[in-house]
Design a protein around this motif. Structure first.
Motif, PDB file in Angstrom:
ATOM      1  N   ILE A  38     -17.934  -1.798   5.693  1.00 53.86           N
ATOM      2  CA  ILE A  38     -16.957  -2.868   5.442  1.00 53.86           C
ATOM      3  C   ILE A  38     -17.017  -3.918   6.546  1.00 53.86           C
ATOM      4  N   THR A  39     -16.995  -5.174   6.147  1.00 54.97           N
ATOM      5  CA  THR A  39     -17.031  -6.285   7.104  1.00 54.97           C
ATOM      6  C   THR A  39     -15.659  -6.941   7.203  1.00 54.97           C
ATOM      7  N   PRO A  40     -15.430  -7.755   8.251  1.00 49.88           N
ATOM      8  CA  PRO A  40     -14.173  -8.507   8.317  1.00 49.88           C
ATOM      9  C   PRO A  40     -13.950  -9.385   7.091  1.00 49.88           C
ATOM     10  N   ALA A  41     -15.019  -9.964   6.557  1.00 50.56           N
ATOM     11  CA  ALA A  41     -14.880 -10.786   5.353  1.00 50.56           C
ATOM     12  C   ALA A  41     -14.415  -9.948   4.165  1.00 50.56           C
ATOM     13  N   ASP A  42     -14.912  -8.717   4.076  1.00 52.72           N
ATOM     14  CA  ASP A  42     -14.467  -7.812   3.014  1.00 52.72           C
ATOM     15  C   ASP A  42     -12.973  -7.532   3.130  1.00 52.72           C
ATOM     16  N   LEU A  43     -12.527  -7.277   4.353  1.00 55.23           N
ATOM     17  CA  LEU A  43     -11.114  -6.974   4.566  1.00 55.23           C
ATOM     18  C   LEU A  43     -10.228  -8.154   4.189  1.00 55.23           C
TER      19      LEU A  43
END
Length: 485
Positions: free
Chosen positions: A354-359
């Motif tokens: 999971i990436t910050p953009a996903d979050l």
């Protein structure tokens, strides 16, 4: 009902108040039943008779002396094995903590103890509560009292099975992806997922998290309301704590549902929770015993699959949940993966991607989801839906991998009927609705907006009055004699 251990907690309290039984009598009966069916059901683990007998004696002494009594005074119970409970072994279902003895109480445990309950053990759970079936390498598999060859659900399967078998009077549970509602449906009991913050999560690694909650389980709605009156309320240990009067839950526990309680109720009937696969035998019970009962009682029932409304719900739930698993368990994968459950490993590994953009995208999806359902609740009082998309499955399987010919990708896929409502941040519960032709329990899920617990409990109590499915004796008790008291 001849079986005192499967009577309501409120009935047991009345017997205690009249002096017809003592706390020690109830405990002895619960321990006798644990000895007779405990091995078959495997719901209550880490039994400690010394702790229990001391608590029962203290309860009887309070009653005899006229001292103030708690709301649960004298009732036998057991704590979910995810909860720290001083003096008890707490394993979290993990071999790494097989021999861990707790030296403190979680806030949920502390409140139940302060209310006078008599704990005698822990209720079984999958490792760290991860799974829709209650099994682990420490204690093994919990089985369904209504069909011992079937799952009791998870992760509060031990609590649900203990309630169904009459091993405890009330029980605590927890829920992120349906861990209260799924086992409640499987075991023909009530499970309440409260609004985040109503019940303290302390101690918690992330006390600001709003996907996981803790809540009450019981054989009946009234008993669940009684336990919620103990668990709910302001807490200095929880930053999401909701101040305010929670005495309404205690009043609901002892109310008789009004005859017209469901008349004019605006029910949105959502049989597939946004187009999910649901077993036909489950839908049949919900339609025949659920929808028809609501309509016969005067409710205005409108069916809607809510396909558009649930857009983005899966990512809004799965992404932050996986990230949380990665943060908590990702560091263990290199050295301990072989000793961890496959469900725990899979969740943590996916979370590491999971990436910050996903979050951020998940949070945006959750915000849009909440806004759509806020508008929806302006037009209805409650959503009614399946609590579980399938009936209890064979205990030797880990999860439901196929529904009506449709492949389920993982154990979370088949549980979407419960967890698609989780990101809404509202209240929901499962109430017994009836049985499939094979005799397997089916629960009706009722969903409301945030802080609607009182409304849902009153609706569920009125429904339960008309459909008293909880009274059906489980298979594991049908051949046995009532406990001696």
């Amino acid at each position: 009902m001849d079986d005192i251990l499967r009577s309501t907690a409120r009935t047991q309290l009345a017997l205690l108040a009249r002096g017809e039984v003592s706390a020690r009598d109830l405990l002895a009966a619960a321990l006798e039943r644990q000895a007779s069916v405990g091995r078959e059901v495997n719901a209550v683990v880490s039994v400690d008779v010394d702790i229990a007998e001391a608590a029962a004696a203290a309860s009887d002494a309070r009653r005899a002396s006229g001292a103030p009594l708690g709301a649960l005074d004298g009732l036998p119970t057991a704590f979910k094995d995810l909860e720290e409970a001083a003096g008890f072994r707490t394993t979290w279902g993990s071999t790494r903590f097989r021999d861990h003895i707790s030296h403190r109480d979680s806030e949920v445990v502390g409140r139940i103890r302060a209310a006078g309950a008599v704990p005698y053990g822990k209720t079984n759970t999958p490792e760290f509560g991860t799974g829709s079936h209650t099994l682990n390498a420490v204690f093994g598999t919990t089985r369904n009292p209504y069909a011992p060859d079937r799952s009791a659900g998870g992760s509060s399967g031990g609590a649900a099975a203990a309630l169904a078998a009459g091993l405890v009077s009330v029980a605590d549970g927890s829920d992120m992806g349906g861990s209260l509602r799924n086992p409640a449906s499987f075991c023909n009991v009530v499970g309440v997922r409260p609004t985040p913050g109503l019940v303290s999560m302390a101690p918690a690694a992330d006390p600001w998290a709003t996907l996981p909650v803790k809540g009450p389980m019981a054989r009946t709605t009234g008993d669940a309301a009684l336990l919620l009156s103990v668990l709910a309320g302001a807490s200095g240990r929880s930053p999401l704590s909701q101040p305010g009067d929670v005495s309404e839950f205690a009043r609901i526990a002892y109310e008789t549902p009004r005859a017209d309680a469901l008349d004019g109720l605006r029910v949105l009937w959502c049989p597939t929770v946004g187009g999910l696969d649901v077993e036909q035998r489950v839908r049949g019970v919900l339609d025949e015993r659920g929808r028809r009962t609501l309509e016969a009682a005067g409710a205005v029932v409108v069916e809607d699959e809510l396909v558009a409304e649930f857009a983005g719900a899966d990512d809004a739930f799965r992404i932050p949940r996986a990230f949380a698993y990665a943060m908590q368990f990702g560091s263990l994968l290199d050295e301990h993966a072989d000793a961890m459950s496959p469900e725990l490993v899979a969740n943590a590994r996916w979370g590491l991607t999971i990436t910050p953009a996903d979050l951020w995208r998940a949070q945006e999806l959750r915000g849009a989801l909440f806004a759509r359902f806020a508008d929806l609740f302006d037009r209805c009082d409650v959503i009614a839906a399946p609590a579980a998309a399938a009936a209890p499955f064979p205990a030797e399987r880990r999860w439901v991998d196929e529904i009506e010919g449709s492949r389920q990708g993982d154990y979370l896929d088949w549980m979407r009927a419960a967890w698609r409502f989780t990101p809404l941040g509202g209240a929901s519960l499962s109430v017994p609705c009836g049985f499939t032709p094979e005799g397997l329990p089916v629960g009706l899920q009722l969903v409301g907006p945030p802080r609607s617990e009182a409304r849902l409990l009153r609706i569920a109590a009125a429904f339960e009055e008309r459909v008293p499915a909880w009274c059906e004796t489980p298979a594991v008790l049908r051949a046995g004699a009532p406990p001696r008291i």
